[in-house]
Design a protein around this motif. Structure first.
Motif, short mmCIF file in Angstrom:
data_model
loop_
_atom_site.label_atom_id
_atom_site.label_comp_id
_atom_site.label_asym_id
_atom_site.label_seq_id
_atom_site.Cartn_x
_atom_site.Cartn_y
_atom_site.Cartn_z
N ILE A 63 -0.86 -22.14 12.08
CA ILE A 63 -1.86 -21.24 11.75
C ILE A 63 -1.19 -20.17 10.57
N GLY A 64 -1.55 -20.04 9.62
CA GLY A 64 -1.05 -19.12 8.63
C GLY A 64 -1.66 -17.78 8.68
N ALA A 65 -1.18 -17.00 7.72
CA ALA A 65 -2.18 -15.78 7.71
C ALA A 65 -3.53 -15.87 7.43
N CYS A 66 -4.41 -15.04 8.07
CA CYS A 66 -5.91 -15.48 7.80
C CYS A 66 -6.42 -15.46 6.36
N VAL A 67 -5.71 -14.57 5.55
CA VAL A 67 -6.12 -14.13 4.20
C VAL A 67 -5.30 -14.71 3.19
N GLY A 68 -5.65 -15.19 2.06
CA GLY A 68 -4.75 -15.69 1.26
C GLY A 68 -4.72 -14.86 0.00
N ARG A 69 -3.73 -14.94 -0.92
CA ARG A 69 -3.76 -14.25 -2.29
C ARG A 69 -4.12 -12.80 -2.07
N VAL A 70 -3.50 -12.16 -0.98
CA VAL A 70 -3.69 -10.71 -0.92
C VAL A 70 -2.93 -9.91 -1.93
N GLY A 71 -3.98 -9.28 -2.77
CA GLY A 71 -3.54 -8.42 -3.54
C GLY A 71 -2.65 -6.87 -3.15
N LYS A 72 -2.93 -6.39 -2.22
CA LYS A 72 -2.23 -5.39 -1.60
C LYS A 72 -2.52 -5.18 0.10
N MET A 73 -1.40 -4.73 0.70
CA MET A 73 -1.63 -4.36 2.25
C MET A 73 -1.54 -2.91 2.38
N VAL A 74 -2.37 -2.06 2.42
CA VAL A 74 -2.42 -0.69 2.51
C VAL A 74 -2.52 -0.51 4.27
N CYS A 75 -1.64 0.60 4.51
CA CYS A 75 -1.68 0.78 5.91
C CYS A 75 -2.05 2.32 6.18
N ILE A 76 -2.22 2.73 7.27
CA ILE A 76 -2.75 4.10 7.76
C ILE A 76 -1.59 4.40 9.06
N GLU A 124 3.79 -2.45 16.62
CA GLU A 124 2.50 -1.93 16.46
C GLU A 124 1.16 -2.50 16.29
N VAL A 125 0.68 -2.85 17.40
CA VAL A 125 -0.68 -3.50 17.22
C VAL A 125 -1.57 -2.77 16.68
N GLU A 126 -2.30 -3.30 15.67
CA GLU A 126 -3.22 -2.60 14.60
C GLU A 126 -4.53 -3.39 14.44
N LEU A 127 -5.71 -2.96 14.12
CA LEU A 127 -6.80 -3.37 13.73
C LEU A 127 -6.61 -3.56 12.12
N GLY A 128 -6.78 -4.84 11.79
CA GLY A 128 -6.81 -5.04 10.21
C GLY A 128 -8.22 -4.94 9.60
N VAL A 129 -8.33 -4.62 8.49
CA VAL A 129 -9.63 -4.90 8.03
C VAL A 129 -9.49 -5.42 6.48
N VAL A 130 -10.23 -6.43 6.21
CA VAL A 130 -10.15 -7.40 5.01
C VAL A 130 -11.44 -6.88 4.22
N ASP A 237 -8.04 -7.52 0.08
CA ASP A 237 -7.06 -6.34 0.07
C ASP A 237 -7.15 -6.38 1.68
N VAL A 238 -5.92 -6.02 2.36
CA VAL A 238 -5.96 -6.07 3.78
C VAL A 238 -5.60 -4.43 4.12
N ILE A 239 -6.34 -3.81 5.02
CA ILE A 239 -5.85 -2.46 5.51
C ILE A 239 -5.60 -2.38 6.90
N SER A 240 -4.66 -1.88 7.19
CA SER A 240 -3.87 -1.87 8.69
C SER A 240 -4.10 -0.54 9.08
N THR A 241 -5.04 -0.07 10.18
CA THR A 241 -5.57 1.11 10.32
C THR A 241 -4.74 2.12 11.39
N GLY A 242 -3.73 1.49 11.65
CA GLY A 242 -2.83 2.63 12.47
C GLY A 242 -2.76 2.17 13.99
N THR A 243 -1.96 2.63 15.00
CA THR A 243 -1.84 1.96 16.09
C THR A 243 -1.90 2.95 17.05
N PRO A 244 -2.15 2.60 18.33
CA PRO A 244 -2.39 3.16 19.61
C PRO A 244 -0.85 3.80 20.38
N PRO A 245 -0.84 4.58 21.16
CA PRO A 245 0.51 5.00 21.51
C PRO A 245 1.17 3.67 22.34
#
Length: 282
Positions: A63-76, A124-130, A237-245
């Protein structure tokens, strides 16, 4: 709807998970889970397919990355107050933004490489937004309309390179294999409230992180709106929204970091689980 990509690295094909949990091939319908396929009209068309008519995936398929041809991965960064506290940093007044290079993106169960000489590789486990359709300068009230769906992200981080090597977080966040995403892209209609999701992470069976997206400082809609003021966002584009403690850096009195030969397991309610083995980079 749960969408996925499967097959050898660089040769992934599109797929989905049917109502019975069976993984099916979608390559006769779309060429990839990417770009325009992530738009509302395309996703509606995919929902109308009788999944039982699609071929099953081969046994043991990667099972590969769930999104292809990602233009940018922006993280918070520091988007949970208790994580900011364990990092000995003030609670941000605006989102802290950094990038992961797209070369860091791998599948949910691929190996994670410990960089040469690293003694401070962290989890760091995080919620990703596509993102599903292009947006710029959107309001928070409308921001979720531009989201295709959500996924699990492991924002693997090398703390020495992040913190001690000149102050640019991108360096410590973008090593190869430091961006597992998936296993599924779960479309937004199946996630009625992204601010009510439990998320957790274990290393070798020990649970270090156990949080909930309701404690985010900046919620998903606010993050998407804010980023759309800094840059245009495009489908895929994928946004990673931050991690809990519970990250290794924050463990007292002595931080705990990853070493080769360990197993990370992590997940988010309704979005699936990841499992990665750590290996030494060549």
């Amino acid at each position: 709807m749960k969408l996925l990509r499967y097959g050898p690295k660089g040769q992934e094909k599109p797929g989905l998970v049917d109502a019975d949990g069976v993984m099916r091939d979608l390559s006769s319908v779309v060429d990839d889970i990417a770009g325009d396929v992530l738009g509302d009209a395309s996703l509606a068309r995919l929902r109308g397919i009788d999944a039982s008519t699609l071929p099953r995936l081969p046994d043991g398929a990667r099972i590969g990355a769930c999104v292809g041809r990602v233009g940018k991965m922006v993280c918070i960064g520091l988007n949970y107050a208790d994580h900011a506290a364990e990092s000995n940093l003030p609670i941000p007044t605006e989102p802290v933004v950094f990038n992961k290079w797209t070369s860091a993106i791998v599948g949910a169960n691929d190996d994670v490489e410990i960089p040469r000489g690293s003694t401070k590789t962290d989890w760091e486990v995080e919620l990703g937004v596509v993102i599903g359709k292009a947006c710029k300068n959107v309001e928070a009230a409308d921001a979720l309309d531009y989201v295709a769906g959500y996924c699990v992200v492991n924002d693997v981080s090398e703390r020495e390179w992040q913190i001690e090597r000149g102050g640019q977080w991108d360096k410590g966040k973008g090593f190869d294999t430091f961006g597992p995403i998936g296993p599924w892209l779960v479309t937004r209609d199946e996630v009625p409230d992204p601010q009510q999701l439990g998320l957790w992470l274990e290393v070798d069976g020990h649970r270090y992180q156990n949080g909930n997206t309701r404690t985010m400082i900046f919620n998903v809609a606010e993050v998407v709106a804010y980023l759309s003021r800094c840059m245009s966002l495009q489908p895929g584009d994928v946004i990673s929204t931050g991690t809990p403690p519970g990250v290794g850096l924050g463990i007292k009195p002595t931080p705990v970091y990853l070493k080769a030969g360990q197993t990370m397991r992590l997940g988010i309610d309704g979005l699936g689980e990841q499992r990665q083995r750590t290996v030494q980079a060549e």
